[in-house]
Design a protein around this motif. Structure first.
Motif, mmCIF file in Angstrom:
data_model
loop_
_atom_site.group_PDB
_atom_site.id
_atom_site.type_symbol
_atom_site.label_atom_id
_atom_site.label_comp_id
_atom_site.label_asym_id
_atom_site.label_seq_id
_atom_site.Cartn_x
_atom_site.Cartn_y
_atom_site.Cartn_z
ATOM 1 N N THR A 165 64.768 33.347 53.669
ATOM 2 C CA THR A 165 63.401 33.636 54.109
ATOM 3 C C THR A 165 62.511 32.597 53.441
ATOM 4 O O THR A 165 62.434 32.547 52.204
ATOM 5 N N LEU A 166 61.901 31.762 54.245
ATOM 6 C CA LEU A 166 61.076 30.680 53.721
ATOM 7 C C LEU A 166 59.662 31.172 53.429
ATOM 8 O O LEU A 166 58.974 31.667 54.314
ATOM 9 N N ASP A 167 59.254 31.018 52.172
ATOM 10 C CA ASP A 167 57.865 31.265 51.781
ATOM 11 C C ASP A 167 57.329 29.957 51.198
ATOM 12 O O ASP A 167 57.535 29.655 50.015
ATOM 13 N N PRO A 168 56.666 29.141 52.022
ATOM 14 C CA PRO A 168 56.191 27.834 51.543
ATOM 15 C C PRO A 168 55.195 27.913 50.394
ATOM 16 O O PRO A 168 55.032 26.926 49.664
ATOM 17 N N SER A 169 54.534 29.048 50.208
ATOM 18 C CA SER A 169 53.585 29.152 49.094
ATOM 19 C C SER A 169 54.306 28.930 47.768
ATOM 20 O O SER A 169 53.771 28.289 46.852
ATOM 21 N N HIS A 170 55.527 29.436 47.649
ATOM 22 C CA HIS A 170 56.294 29.264 46.413
ATOM 23 C C HIS A 170 56.813 27.835 46.258
ATOM 24 O O HIS A 170 57.030 27.375 45.132
ATOM 25 N N TYR A 171 57.005 27.141 47.372
ATOM 26 C CA TYR A 171 57.459 25.750 47.298
ATOM 27 C C TYR A 171 56.308 24.775 47.072
ATOM 28 O O TYR A 171 56.528 23.586 46.875
ATOM 29 N N HIS A 172 55.097 25.279 47.095
ATOM 30 C CA HIS A 172 53.941 24.459 46.723
ATOM 31 C C HIS A 172 53.480 24.781 45.299
ATOM 32 O O HIS A 172 53.266 23.875 44.494
ATOM 33 N N ALA A 173 53.371 26.052 44.999
ATOM 34 C CA ALA A 173 52.925 26.454 43.663
ATOM 35 C C ALA A 173 54.034 26.311 42.628
ATOM 36 O O ALA A 173 53.767 26.288 41.430
ATOM 37 N N GLY A 174 55.288 26.205 43.096
ATOM 38 C CA GLY A 174 56.436 26.116 42.210
ATOM 39 C C GLY A 174 56.961 24.701 42.037
ATOM 40 O O GLY A 174 56.284 23.722 42.383
ATOM 41 N N PRO A 175 58.193 24.571 41.512
ATOM 42 C CA PRO A 175 58.739 23.257 41.135
ATOM 43 C C PRO A 175 58.717 22.171 42.204
ATOM 44 O O PRO A 175 58.440 21.004 41.875
ATOM 45 N N PRO A 176 58.965 22.468 43.494
ATOM 46 C CA PRO A 176 58.980 21.357 44.464
ATOM 47 C C PRO A 176 57.629 20.694 44.676
ATOM 48 O O PRO A 176 57.567 19.565 45.178
ATOM 49 N N GLN A 177 56.539 21.423 44.342
ATOM 50 C CA GLN A 177 55.185 20.873 44.523
ATOM 51 C C GLN A 177 54.967 20.348 45.947
ATOM 52 O O GLN A 177 54.380 19.291 46.162
ATOM 53 N N GLY A 178 55.500 21.112 46.916
ATOM 54 C CA GLY A 178 55.255 20.805 48.328
ATOM 55 C C GLY A 178 56.124 19.716 48.905
ATOM 56 O O GLY A 178 55.907 19.300 50.054
ATOM 57 N N LYS A 179 57.131 19.257 48.157
ATOM 58 C CA LYS A 179 57.942 18.127 48.624
ATOM 59 C C LYS A 179 59.420 18.507 48.755
ATOM 60 O O LYS A 179 59.953 19.263 47.946
ATOM 61 N N GLY A 180 60.055 17.953 49.783
ATOM 62 C CA GLY A 180 61.504 18.004 49.893
ATOM 63 C C GLY A 180 62.116 19.317 50.323
ATOM 64 O O GLY A 180 63.342 19.453 50.289
ATOM 65 N N PHE A 181 61.293 20.284 50.766
ATOM 66 C CA PHE A 181 61.906 21.561 51.129
ATOM 67 C C PHE A 181 62.303 21.636 52.605
ATOM 68 O O PHE A 181 62.765 22.663 53.083
ATOM 69 N N GLU A 182 62.158 20.510 53.312
ATOM 70 C CA GLU A 182 62.594 20.484 54.718
ATOM 71 C C GLU A 182 64.090 20.741 54.852
ATOM 72 O O GLU A 182 64.554 21.181 55.915
ATOM 73 N N ILE A 183 64.838 20.511 53.776
ATOM 74 C CA ILE A 183 66.291 20.714 53.850
ATOM 75 C C ILE A 183 66.671 22.172 54.075
ATOM 76 O O ILE A 183 67.792 22.455 54.502
ATOM 77 N N VAL A 184 65.740 23.108 53.804
ATOM 78 C CA VAL A 184 66.084 24.524 54.000
ATOM 79 C C VAL A 184 65.890 24.966 55.446
ATOM 80 O O VAL A 184 66.388 26.043 55.833
ATOM 81 N N TYR A 185 65.182 24.197 56.257
ATOM 82 C CA TYR A 185 64.801 24.663 57.595
ATOM 83 C C TYR A 185 65.973 25.160 58.449
ATOM 84 O O TYR A 185 65.847 26.202 59.111
ATOM 85 N N PRO A 186 67.116 24.473 58.475
ATOM 86 C CA PRO A 186 68.213 24.971 59.329
ATOM 87 C C PRO A 186 68.776 26.321 58.888
ATOM 88 O O PRO A 186 69.506 26.959 59.664
ATOM 89 N N PHE A 187 68.433 26.765 57.663
ATOM 90 C CA PHE A 187 68.997 28.004 57.130
ATOM 91 C C PHE A 187 67.988 29.155 57.146
ATOM 92 O O PHE A 187 68.274 30.241 56.653
ATOM 93 N N VAL A 188 66.812 28.907 57.720
ATOM 94 C CA VAL A 188 65.731 29.901 57.706
ATOM 95 C C VAL A 188 65.894 30.908 58.840
ATOM 96 O O VAL A 188 66.056 30.541 60.005
ATOM 97 N N LYS A 189 65.828 32.196 58.478
ATOM 98 C CA LYS A 189 65.890 33.284 59.463
ATOM 99 C C LYS A 189 64.625 34.132 59.467
ATOM 100 O O LYS A 189 64.503 35.062 60.267
ATOM 101 N N HIS A 190 63.679 33.830 58.571
ATOM 102 C CA HIS A 190 62.443 34.608 58.474
ATOM 103 C C HIS A 190 61.428 33.711 57.762
ATOM 104 O O HIS A 190 61.797 32.949 56.865
#
Length: 259
Positions: A165-190
């Motif tokens: 379940t992708l929650d981009p808020s955590h990928y911006h406020a957390g360690p990735p700082q909004g970068k490089g999380f496109e790799i999760v897209y094929p595995f997202v179901k929610h």
């Protein structure tokens, strides 16, 4: 694509009141929160083990009155002991099956664990979920093994049948700082929707004022074939008009998805 709303926007209220308020906002699809020891007291997974039918009886009149449909569950098992976790998970699967739920999100361990340890914990849960026709996802979340995109992807590889379940808020406020999380897209179901900045203090911001490129994320998910549930997930905050932010987020998602 299914637009839903979390009950966490009224998480300080009893679940039946939260459902009533979400319905009054014009939603019919519900992302139902059942997180052990946190919000919606009396509706924890451990409560469902003991008295699931009684809990259902509390809010079933609201479901029927507004013709609501619970389309997803957002859960926390509250234990790292699989012997304690499995009965709670099964109670959630039984509960979900009553409403035709196909997706259940869980908090995915801790960032102090290894991916292998979290995968080992979830394998029997994923296997049990399959018996109910339910897909298990781990939420991308600060402080959990999924807080780094590469570890989130690796979790799905080491625990076959588990998705994200992708929650981009955590990928911006957390360690990735909004970068490089496109790799999760094929595995997202929610997908969870709320705006955020680049720190824990800005994990929840008025929609449209944060740093998340929502149009880009929605377009990219469509390109990989995503057509699942998109939940508005603003969490109750007395300093924020959560209902107004959810309405803005919904309008943006619907307009962008249709374009």
């Amino acid at each position: 694509m299914i637009i839903a709303c979390t009950t966490l926007c009224y998480c300080d209220s009893p679940i039946e009141i939260a459902l009533e308020n979400v319905a009054q906002m014009g939603f019919r699809n519900i992302d139902f929160a059942a997180v052990e020891g946190w919000k919606h007291k009396g509706c924890f997974p451990s409560d469902l083990v003991k008295s699931g039918d009684a809990i259902l009886a509390r809010f079933k009149p609201v479901i029927d009155k507004h013709q609501l449909k619970i389309v997803a569950l957002n859960c926390g098992l509250g234990t790292s002991d699989i012997k304690e976790a499995l009965p709670r998970a099964e109670a959630l699967f039984n509960f979900g099956k009553k409403f035709g739920v196909k997706i259940i999100t869980f908090g995915a361990g801790s960032n102090t664990q290894t991916v292998a340890e979290v995968a080992e914990f979830f394998r029997p849960i994923v296997k049990l979920a399959a018996d109910y026709g339910i897909t298990v996802t781990g939420e991308t979340h600060i402080g959990q093994i999924t807080e780094k995109p590469q570890d989130a992807v690796e979790l799905t590889r080491q625990c076959p049948g588990m998705f994200l379940t992708l929650d981009p808020s955590h990928y911006h406020a957390g360690p990735p700082q909004g970068k490089g999380f496109e790799i999760v897209y094929p595995f997202v179901k929610h997908l969870h929707i709320r705006d955020a900045g680049m720190s824990r203090e800005t994990l929840q911001m008025p929609f449209g004022t944060g740093r998340i490129d929502w149009a880009g994320i929605l377009r990219s998910l469509r390109k990989v074939g995503y057509d699942g549930i998109i939940s508005m997930e603003y969490i109750h905050d007395p300093k924020l008009d959560v209902a107004a932010e959810i309405r803005k987020a919904r309008a943006f998602v619907e307009k962008t998805w249709a374009s």
